[in-house]
Every structure is written in structure tokens, then in C-alpha cells.
Write an enzyme that holds these catalytic residues in place. Structure first.
Site, mmCIF file in Angstrom:
data_model
loop_
_atom_site.group_PDB
_atom_site.id
_atom_site.type_symbol
_atom_site.label_atom_id
_atom_site.label_comp_id
_atom_site.label_asym_id
_atom_site.label_seq_id
_atom_site.Cartn_x
_atom_site.Cartn_y
_atom_site.Cartn_z
ATOM 1 N N LYS A 74 -6.308 -20.564 -9.631
ATOM 2 C CA LYS A 74 -4.903 -20.897 -9.841
ATOM 3 C C LYS A 74 -4.020 -19.672 -9.589
ATOM 4 O O LYS A 74 -4.354 -18.555 -9.997
ATOM 5 C CB LYS A 74 -4.709 -21.401 -11.273
ATOM 6 N N SER A 154 -0.328 -27.840 -15.619
ATOM 7 C CA SER A 154 0.172 -27.079 -14.487
ATOM 8 C C SER A 154 -0.911 -26.699 -13.468
ATOM 9 O O SER A 154 -0.597 -26.235 -12.374
ATOM 10 C CB SER A 154 0.856 -25.806 -14.988
ATOM 11 N N SER A 178 -2.675 -28.139 -19.621
ATOM 12 C CA SER A 178 -2.573 -27.757 -18.208
ATOM 13 C C SER A 178 -3.897 -27.684 -17.469
ATOM 14 O O SER A 178 -3.915 -27.606 -16.246
ATOM 15 C CB SER A 178 -1.839 -26.416 -18.080
#
Length: 491
Positions: A74, A154, A178
Site C-alpha cells: 500500500k 482505504s 481499512s
């Protein structure tokens, strides 16, 4: 010019799990990214990837326990190869040349960083009206099961990329939902470990109380293997002082994990009221019971005060933690504080704020009352931990708590923002307490994946993984495969 692949069959073939050597897999993954992410359905899950990953994977083939397996990361976690942007144009030049300690561990374990994944900008903390999966750097991430539906956030790109077969695994981060939400709606395994099991150093922060990185994979065994690689103590992150006591043993006993005699707490209220989700949940419960588990129905309602305390904590810690991170960057970046980030967004509003604003940033800008913050932090952790998960586990004599992770993916809508299916899931309990939360695919609603959550006590990560693996082996529901097309009601 980007071209579409000729058939759904070709797309599905590209998404099928690979069985070759890791170096061959790395080469194939790069082809998949080009065909599925950069072209064809254009998932936008991967921001950048390493064309030399196959050579690096071959070089790491004898380094264990990962032996050259490829991992996407990420883009709020620093890797030395690329900028770490958190999806914001303000950090497009944040080329630090550093590896976060969790990435150092990954490489030492034989893992190969394949690339960086898209995310909800600033890990979805900028606005309460955002569209999950969108960032100014990477655009809108699409769900491979239905490209017009959301990939949640996210860790949107990490979940979508694993579901689409673009890497062996991915690393996401979570403050509240997330990792687990994108894993659930993309039909993959996601594990949010106990806060402090994985280092947060050189990770763009929201909350020192709730932030953690964790694995997103196609199986519980793979999640445990990746966690073995990245977990451990870090002198620069005091929360990880006890991590070495637990690290390096998360694959132990997974292959023979059993539900026989296991008492499982069923959070019935947190299953929501959707008949289709409830039917899927009941089937998962029946599978566990058939495998020997004893199900214990639990009536529980999360107190509003827990969520109010969480907001106070996140706003205060965002303002302080983000400034600390930005000041630490050796890169030539235009922002060094939350105030600077707010000003940057205003100055670049046409690119950064076309779809939604930054009202959450502005609330955090005003969160300066330390006494109120400390009171809220203690209250939130008490309500979610000692009087929440801990009490429910003890009073009901259960090993874990289970509930659906959430509902099926909703249509992406940049104009109106997210339309979450409310009233389903209990993940905030684990997030606020800092306790482990595993989501495992349990089937689909209208061909859209839905996950099953397992919540456990602090540092009980191994037990949660074992129970999740045992459920995975007992699961009777068929799992959907990505269609790489917009959703339609036709079967």
C-alpha cells in the site's frame, strides 16, 4: 492506446492462482498487471510495479520463509524504490529512499516488493464524504468482481489486486476497517493484527493508538506466512515492545486447525437485517457447527460513547502524527504539517477536491485539547477492550466473536460519495481496542463477495488465525470469481 482483452474467459485465466516457481510467477504477475490493471478493465489497483521483479524473485528463491514470493505494498508504506504518496499530489515527490522496518523484514524473509497499490487518499481520513478507493495519484480503484462497484478502503488497491491475481499477496494498513472492508468486498482474506505486532515506523500515520499494517491474501495460511515475515519489535515504535514474543509462529498448527469443541460467540445484532447476508451468515454458522464448534448467541450493542471517543482520538493523533511524519521525510516535499496539507489542497482544489472536500482534516486541525484527547483515548479503549471484547469473551466463555464483516460492495459514485451498507459488522470494536480481526470469504450475495469476521483478544492473533483457517476448511459456500465487468442482474 489501452486495449480490452477479447473475452471474459481470457480475463478469468489471467486471474487464476499461479502454480509455478516464484520467479516465473513474478513474470506472470507483471503481465497480469499490464493486461488487467493498466489495460482491459483498468482496475487502477497498482500505481507502480517493478519490471525487474522476476530476477529479484529468482535471487531470493533460497531465502525463507517467503522464497521470492511477490508482495504489493500500500502506498502509505515507505519502500526505497518509489515515492510514498498516501495518494496525495502533495507527496508525489516523497522519495525517501527508505524502507519501513516492516519492509526490511519482508525482504529479509525472502519477499520481493512487486509494487505499490492505490488507496483511498490519506487513508480515507480527509473527508467523511469521500469515495473509497479514489486518490489524486492513482484515480479510482475498481472492484474486479464488478468494475462499477466499490473496492472499499482505504487499502482498496491491495484488496482488488489480490482478488485479481496481480501478486501472491499484498500489505494493507488499517485504522478502522481499512484492511477488513476491502478484503471482504473483494473476496480475499484480510488480517488486522494486534496493534503493536507490526512496526508503524515510516508509514504515513493517522492514529498511533489504532494504526497497523497487515496481510491481504487468498488464504488464511498465506496471511499467516506473510505475518510471520513482517511482525516483530522495532525500537522506533514503542507499541511493538512485546512483538518479538509473538512473532514468527503464526503458521504453527494452521494445517490441522480444528473447530471441534471450540466455543464461538455469535454477534447476532451485528449481522444486520439484510435477508441475503443473514442467510449467508447462517450457512457459515452451520458449517462451523457441523465441524464441531459450539455456537453461543450474544446480544450486544456498541455504545455511542465508544465512537465519539474514537473521533476525538483520531483527530488529535492525526494532527500530531502527520506533522511528525512529514517533518521526518528527507524528501523535498511541499508540506510539513496538517496545516500545510490543508493549504496545498486549497491551492490545488481542481485536482484534489473536485469530488469531495477536507472537512475531517479541518476538524483535526482544531483538535488541540490534550486533556480531552487523553480522556477519550482511555474511554474508547475501555469500552471497546475491557468492557467490550474482553468482557464478551470472558462472560460467554468463547474463544472468538463472529459476525459478517459487512455487506456486498456498493456502486462507486464520485458525485455523491460512498453509500455504505449500514448496520453490518463489528470491526470497530477490534479497531478501537487494538485487537486482532480476521476476515475470511464466506460466499457471495448476487455474485458480490461477503466476508466473515473473527475478533479475538489482544495478542491472541495465532488463535484467531487458527479458528479462521478451520472455518475456511469447513466452508461449504461457493466463492465467486472476478468477472472484470460491471455488475448486472443476469446470472
Amino acid at each position: 492506446m489501452k486495449t480490452a482483452l477479447s473475452s471474459a474467459a481470457a480475463l478469468l485465466a489471467l486471474a487464476a492462482p499461479l502454480q509455478a516457481r516464484p520467479a516465473d510467477d513474478a513474470k506472470a504477475y507483471a503481465k497480469r498487471i499490464a493486461a488487467i490493471d493498466d489495460s482491459g478493465p483498468m482496475l487502477n489497483s497498482v500505481i507502480v510495479y517493478d519490471r525487474d521483479a522476476a530476477r529479484k524473485s529468482k535471487a531470493a528463491a533460497n531465502i525463507g520463509p517467503l522464497h521470492g514470493r511477490t508482495v504489493l505494498v500500500k502506498d502509505n508504506i515507505e519502500t526505497r524504490e518509489w515515492p510514498t504518496t498516501a495518494g496525495s499530489l502533495a507527496l508525489a515527490g516523497n522519495m525517501t529512499g527508505r524502507d519501513a522496518p516492516l519492509i526490511t523484514r519482508l525482504r529479509a524473509a525472502g519477499g520481493v516488493v512487486l509494487g505499490k497499490t492505490n488507496l483511498s487518499e490519506w487513508a480515507n481520513i480527509r473527508s467523511s464524504h469521500s469515495t473509497s478507493g479514489w486518490s489524486a495519484v492513482g484515480g479510482l480503484t475498481k472492484n474486479p468482481h464488478a468494475t462499477d462497484r466499490n473496492s472499499c478502503g482505504s487499502s482498496s488497491g491491495s484488496g482488488a489486486a489480490v482478488a485479481a491475481g496481480l501478486a501472491w499477496a499484498a500489505i494493507g494498513t488499517e485504522t478502522d476497517g481499512s484492511i477488513t472492508c476491502p478484503a471482504s468486498v473483494n473476496g480475499v482474506v484480510g488480517f488486522k493484527p494486534t496493534v503493536g505486532l507490526v512496526s508503524r515506523t515510516h508509514v504515513v500515520p493517522i492514529s498511533s493508538t489504532q494504526d497497523t499494517a497487515g496481510p491481504m491474501t487468498r488464504s488464511v495460511a498465506d496471511a499467516a506466512l506473510l505475518l510471520d515475515a513482517i511482525a516483530g519489535s522495532d525500537p522506533s515504535d514503542s507499541a511493538t515492545a512485546s512483538a518479538d514474543r509473538y512473532a514468527g509462529r503464526f503458521t504453527a498448527g494452521l494445517a490441522g486447525a480444528s473447530l471441534k469443541g471450540m466455543r464461538i460467540g455469535v454477534l447476532r445484532k451485528q449481522a444486520g437485517t439484510r435477508a441475503d447476508v443473514l442467510a449467508l451468515f447462517d450457512r457459515a454458522l452451520a458449517d462451523m457447527k457441523a465441524a464441531g464448534a459450539e455456537l453461543v448467541e450474544i446480544e450486544y450493542a456498541e455504545p455511542d460513547a465508544m465512537y465519539e471517543a474514537e473521533g476525538t482520538v483520531l483527530y488529535y493523533e492525526l494532527r500530531e502524527g502527520l506533522a511528525d511524519y512529514l517533518r521526518s521525510s528527507p524528501a523535498d516535499i511541499p508540506i510539513r504539517s496538517l496545516d500545510d496539507a490543508i493549504a496545498f489542497n486549497k491551492a490545488h482544489a481542481s485536482e484534489e477536491m473536485r469530488w469531495f472536500g477536507q472537512e475531517t482534516f479541518e476538524l483535526a486541525q482544531k483538535a488541540t485539547d490534550r486533556a480531552a484527547y487523553e480522556k477519550a483515548r482511555a474511554e474508547g479503549q475501555r469500552l471497546a477492550g475491557k468492557e467490550g471484547i474482553d468482557r464478551l469473551l470472558k462472560e460467554n466463555r468463547v474463544a472468538v466473536l463472529v459476525a459478517p464483516t459487512g455487506g456486498p460492495a456498493w456502486p462507486s459514485d464520485l458525485v455523491y460519495g460512498d453509500n455504505f451498507p449500514g448496520g453490518i459488522g463489528a470491526g470497530s470494536l477490534a479497531a478501537i481496542a487494538g485487537y486482532p480481526h480476521l476476515t475470511v470469504p464466506m460466499g457471495a450475495v448476487e455474485r458480490l463477495p461477503v466476508g466473515l469476521s473473527f475478533l479475538g483478544a489482544q495478542w491472541d492473533d495465532l488463535e484467531v488465525l487458527r479458528i479462521g483457517a478451520a472455518y475456511e476448511a469447513a466452508r461449504s459456500a461457493a466463492l465467486p470469481v472476478p468477472s472484470f465487468r460491471p455488475w448486472s442482474p443476469a446470472p
